[in-house]
Design a protein around this motif. Sequence first.
Motif, PDB file in Angstrom:
ATOM      1  N   ASP A  74       0.853  -1.188   0.000  1.00  0.00           N
ATOM      2  CA  ASP A  74       0.000   0.000   0.000  1.00  0.00           C
ATOM      3  C   ASP A  74       0.888   1.236   0.000  1.00  0.00           C
ATOM      4  O   ASP A  74       2.098   1.138   0.126  1.00  0.00           O
ATOM      5  N   PHE A  75       0.261   2.386  -0.173  1.00  0.00           N
ATOM      6  CA  PHE A  75       0.988   3.651  -0.070  1.00  0.00           C
ATOM      7  C   PHE A  75       0.083   4.702   0.543  1.00  0.00           C
ATOM      8  O   PHE A  75      -1.134   4.652   0.405  1.00  0.00           O
ATOM      9  N   ASP A  76       0.711   5.602   1.292  1.00  0.00           N
ATOM     10  CA  ASP A  76       0.009   6.708   1.942  1.00  0.00           C
ATOM     11  C   ASP A  76       0.398   7.996   1.250  1.00  0.00           C
ATOM     12  O   ASP A  76       1.582   8.265   1.050  1.00  0.00           O
ATOM     13  N   VAL A  77      -0.582   8.804   0.923  1.00  0.00           N
ATOM     14  CA  VAL A  77      -0.346  10.105   0.315  1.00  0.00           C
ATOM     15  C   VAL A  77      -0.522  11.149   1.411  1.00  0.00           C
ATOM     16  O   VAL A  77      -1.572  11.204   2.054  1.00  0.00           O
ATOM     17  N   ARG A  78       0.514  11.930   1.663  1.00  0.00           N
ATOM     18  CA  ARG A  78       0.478  12.984   2.680  1.00  0.00           C
ATOM     19  C   ARG A  78       0.265  14.328   1.985  1.00  0.00           C
ATOM     20  O   ARG A  78       0.937  14.638   1.011  1.00  0.00           O
ATOM     21  N   PHE A  79      -0.678  15.102   2.516  1.00  0.00           N
ATOM     22  CA  PHE A  79      -1.014  16.389   1.926  1.00  0.00           C
ATOM     23  C   PHE A  79      -0.399  17.523   2.734  1.00  0.00           C
ATOM     24  O   PHE A  79      -0.070  17.361   3.913  1.00  0.00           O
ATOM     25  N   ALA A  80      -0.236  18.672   2.112  1.00  0.00           N
ATOM     26  CA  ALA A  80       0.406  19.825   2.752  1.00  0.00           C
ATOM     27  C   ALA A  80      -0.400  20.344   3.940  1.00  0.00           C
ATOM     28  O   ALA A  80       0.160  20.901   4.871  1.00  0.00           O
ATOM     29  N   ASN A  81      -1.712  20.145   3.958  1.00  0.00           N
ATOM     30  CA  ASN A  81      -2.535  20.632   5.059  1.00  0.00           C
ATOM     31  C   ASN A  81      -2.552  19.674   6.251  1.00  0.00           C
ATOM     32  O   ASN A  81      -3.302  19.878   7.191  1.00  0.00           O
ATOM     33  N   GLY A  82      -1.735  18.595   6.197  1.00  0.00           N
ATOM     34  CA  GLY A  82      -1.656  17.666   7.309  1.00  0.00           C
ATOM     35  C   GLY A  82      -2.508  16.418   7.139  1.00  0.00           C
ATOM     36  O   GLY A  82      -2.366  15.466   7.890  1.00  0.00           O
ATOM     37  N   GLY A  83      -3.380  16.400   6.173  1.00  0.00           N
ATOM     38  CA  GLY A  83      -4.220  15.233   5.933  1.00  0.00           C
ATOM     39  C   GLY A  83      -3.456  14.141   5.211  1.00  0.00           C
ATOM     40  O   GLY A  83      -2.326  14.321   4.752  1.00  0.00           O
ATOM     41  N   SER A  84      -4.085  12.979   5.131  1.00  0.00           N
ATOM     42  CA  SER A  84      -3.468  11.870   4.414  1.00  0.00           C
ATOM     43  C   SER A  84      -4.552  10.982   3.811  1.00  0.00           C
ATOM     44  O   SER A  84      -5.712  11.042   4.210  1.00  0.00           O
ATOM     45  N   GLN A  85      -4.147  10.168   2.867  1.00  0.00           N
ATOM     46  CA  GLN A  85      -5.043   9.212   2.228  1.00  0.00           C
ATOM     47  C   GLN A  85      -4.278   7.898   2.092  1.00  0.00           C
ATOM     48  O   GLN A  85      -3.219   7.850   1.476  1.00  0.00           O
ATOM     49  N   ASP A  86      -4.825   6.833   2.669  1.00  0.00           N
ATOM     50  CA  ASP A  86      -4.205   5.516   2.608  1.00  0.00           C
ATOM     51  C   ASP A  86      -4.792   4.766   1.418  1.00  0.00           C
ATOM     52  O   ASP A  86      -6.011   4.665   1.277  1.00  0.00           O
ATOM     53  N   VAL A  87      -3.914   4.238   0.563  1.00  0.00           N
ATOM     54  CA  VAL A  87      -4.354   3.507  -0.628  1.00  0.00           C
ATOM     55  C   VAL A  87      -3.842   2.076  -0.508  1.00  0.00           C
ATOM     56  O   VAL A  87      -2.637   1.840  -0.486  1.00  0.00           O
ATOM     57  N   ASN A  88      -4.751   1.123  -0.409  1.00  0.00           N
ATOM     58  CA  ASN A  88      -4.398  -0.283  -0.297  1.00  0.00           C
ATOM     59  C   ASN A  88      -4.355  -0.877  -1.701  1.00  0.00           C
ATOM     60  O   ASN A  88      -5.376  -0.972  -2.369  1.00  0.00           O
ATOM     61  N   THR A  89      -3.167  -1.263  -2.159  1.00  0.00           N
ATOM     62  CA  THR A  89      -3.053  -1.749  -3.537  1.00  0.00           C
ATOM     63  C   THR A  89      -2.869  -3.250  -3.622  1.00  0.00           C
ATOM     64  O   THR A  89      -3.474  -3.896  -4.447  1.00  0.00           O
ATOM     65  N   ARG A  90      -1.976  -3.817  -2.809  1.00  0.00           N
ATOM     66  CA  ARG A  90      -1.629  -5.238  -2.881  1.00  0.00           C
ATOM     67  C   ARG A  90      -1.375  -5.664  -4.323  1.00  0.00           C
ATOM     68  O   ARG A  90      -1.897  -6.651  -4.801  1.00  0.00           O
ATOM     69  N   ALA A  91      -0.560  -4.873  -5.003  1.00  0.00           N
ATOM     70  CA  ALA A  91      -0.288  -5.104  -6.421  1.00  0.00           C
ATOM     71  C   ALA A  91       1.142  -5.596  -6.618  1.00  0.00           C
ATOM     72  O   ALA A  91       2.048  -5.190  -5.899  1.00  0.00           O
ATOM     73  N   VAL A  92       1.313  -6.488  -7.582  1.00  0.00           N
ATOM     74  CA  VAL A  92       2.647  -6.886  -8.021  1.00  0.00           C
ATOM     75  C   VAL A  92       2.918  -6.102  -9.294  1.00  0.00           C
ATOM     76  O   VAL A  92       2.201  -6.246 -10.288  1.00  0.00           O
ATOM     77  N   LEU A  93       3.928  -5.233  -9.232  1.00  0.00           N
ATOM     78  CA  LEU A  93       4.260  -4.387 -10.369  1.00  0.00           C
ATOM     79  C   LEU A  93       5.457  -4.977 -11.104  1.00  0.00           C
ATOM     80  O   LEU A  93       6.572  -4.932 -10.587  1.00  0.00           O
ATOM     81  N   PRO A  94       5.268  -5.533 -12.289  1.00  0.00           N
ATOM     82  CA  PRO A  94       6.432  -5.948 -13.079  1.00  0.00           C
ATOM     83  C   PRO A  94       7.227  -4.707 -13.486  1.00  0.00           C
ATOM     84  O   PRO A  94       6.719  -3.588 -13.435  1.00  0.00           O
ATOM     85  N   ALA A  95       8.465  -4.898 -13.874  1.00  0.00           N
ATOM     86  CA  ALA A  95       9.299  -3.778 -14.295  1.00  0.00           C
ATOM     87  C   ALA A  95       8.618  -3.039 -15.446  1.00  0.00           C
ATOM     88  O   ALA A  95       8.171  -3.647 -16.407  1.00  0.00           O
ATOM     89  N   GLY A  96       8.503  -1.717 -15.316  1.00  0.00           N
ATOM     90  CA  GLY A  96       7.906  -0.898 -16.362  1.00  0.00           C
ATOM     91  C   GLY A  96       6.401  -0.736 -16.255  1.00  0.00           C
ATOM     92  O   GLY A  96       5.784  -0.136 -17.124  1.00  0.00           O
ATOM     93  N   ARG A  97       5.776  -1.207 -15.193  1.00  0.00           N
ATOM     94  CA  ARG A  97       4.322  -1.105 -15.026  1.00  0.00           C
ATOM     95  C   ARG A  97       3.955  -0.159 -13.894  1.00  0.00           C
ATOM     96  O   ARG A  97       4.757   0.120 -13.010  1.00  0.00           O
ATOM     97  N   CYS A  98       2.712   0.308 -13.902  1.00  0.00           N
ATOM     98  CA  CYS A  98       2.218   1.244 -12.900  1.00  0.00           C
ATOM     99  C   CYS A  98       0.959   0.707 -12.234  1.00  0.00           C
ATOM    100  O   CYS A  98       0.283  -0.167 -12.774  1.00  0.00           O
ATOM    101  N   THR A  99       0.644   1.282 -11.078  1.00  0.00           N
ATOM    102  CA  THR A  99      -0.613   0.955 -10.416  1.00  0.00           C
ATOM    103  C   THR A  99      -1.753   1.618 -11.177  1.00  0.00           C
ATOM    104  O   THR A  99      -1.534   2.404 -12.093  1.00  0.00           O
ATOM    105  N   ARG A 100      -2.952   1.327 -10.755  1.00  0.00           N
ATOM    106  CA  ARG A 100      -4.115   2.007 -11.333  1.00  0.00           C
ATOM    107  C   ARG A 100      -4.079   3.473 -10.925  1.00  0.00           C
ATOM    108  O   ARG A 100      -3.381   3.857  -9.981  1.00  0.00           O
ATOM    109  N   ALA A 101      -4.819   4.296 -11.631  1.00  0.00           N
ATOM    110  CA  ALA A 101      -4.921   5.708 -11.262  1.00  0.00           C
ATOM    111  C   ALA A 101      -5.781   5.810 -10.009  1.00  0.00           C
ATOM    112  O   ALA A 101      -6.888   5.270  -9.963  1.00  0.00           O
ATOM    113  N   VAL A 102      -5.268   6.477  -8.995  1.00  0.00           N
ATOM    114  CA  VAL A 102      -5.979   6.638  -7.734  1.00  0.00           C
ATOM    115  C   VAL A 102      -6.421   8.090  -7.621  1.00  0.00           C
ATOM    116  O   VAL A 102      -5.593   9.005  -7.623  1.00  0.00           O
ATOM    117  N   ASP A 103      -7.728   8.315  -7.542  1.00  0.00           N
ATOM    118  CA  ASP A 103      -8.251   9.665  -7.375  1.00  0.00           C
ATOM    119  C   ASP A 103      -7.997  10.144  -5.959  1.00  0.00           C
ATOM    120  O   ASP A 103      -8.249   9.416  -4.987  1.00  0.00           O
TER     121      ASP A 103
END
Length: 135
Positions: A74-103
């Motif tokens: 997973d990854f956590d996005v930290r915002f300048a105003n102190g907030g955060s958003q936790d994104v649970n991905t559980r993804a296997v990224l092969p070389a050269g690939r990306c996760t889905r677009a997270v709004d």
Amino acid sequence: MTRTLILALAGTAATMAATAPVAAQQWSYNERGWRTVGYSRVDGRDNDTIRLPGVTRQRAIRICSLNAPLRLRDFDVRFANGGSQDVNTRAVLPAGRCTRAVDLRGNRRDVEAVRLRYEPILRNAARPVVRVQVR
């Protein structure tokens, strides 16, 4: 013979210089507005934080693995105003690939840092380089 070689090399260099901007435009077009804002070589620990420079007010984010496969828990996005958003991905990224677009929650958030929780798939190979992209 030397003159012919010099002219051939000059012609090749001119051709390569003329086609470079076209390749850059195709990359931008194919990526549909994604902009790279940070890189990090993950070193085999359990987590890393990538700090993003400047103001990056965006609406979506994704994480890419460049040169080696990566198991991104997973990854956590930290915002300048102190907030955060936790994104649970559980993804296997092969070389050269990306996760889905997270709004990102909210209207065009100012991203300050991204904290990654991961496992390298190949322990004794090259360490993965992670790229953070926003749009």
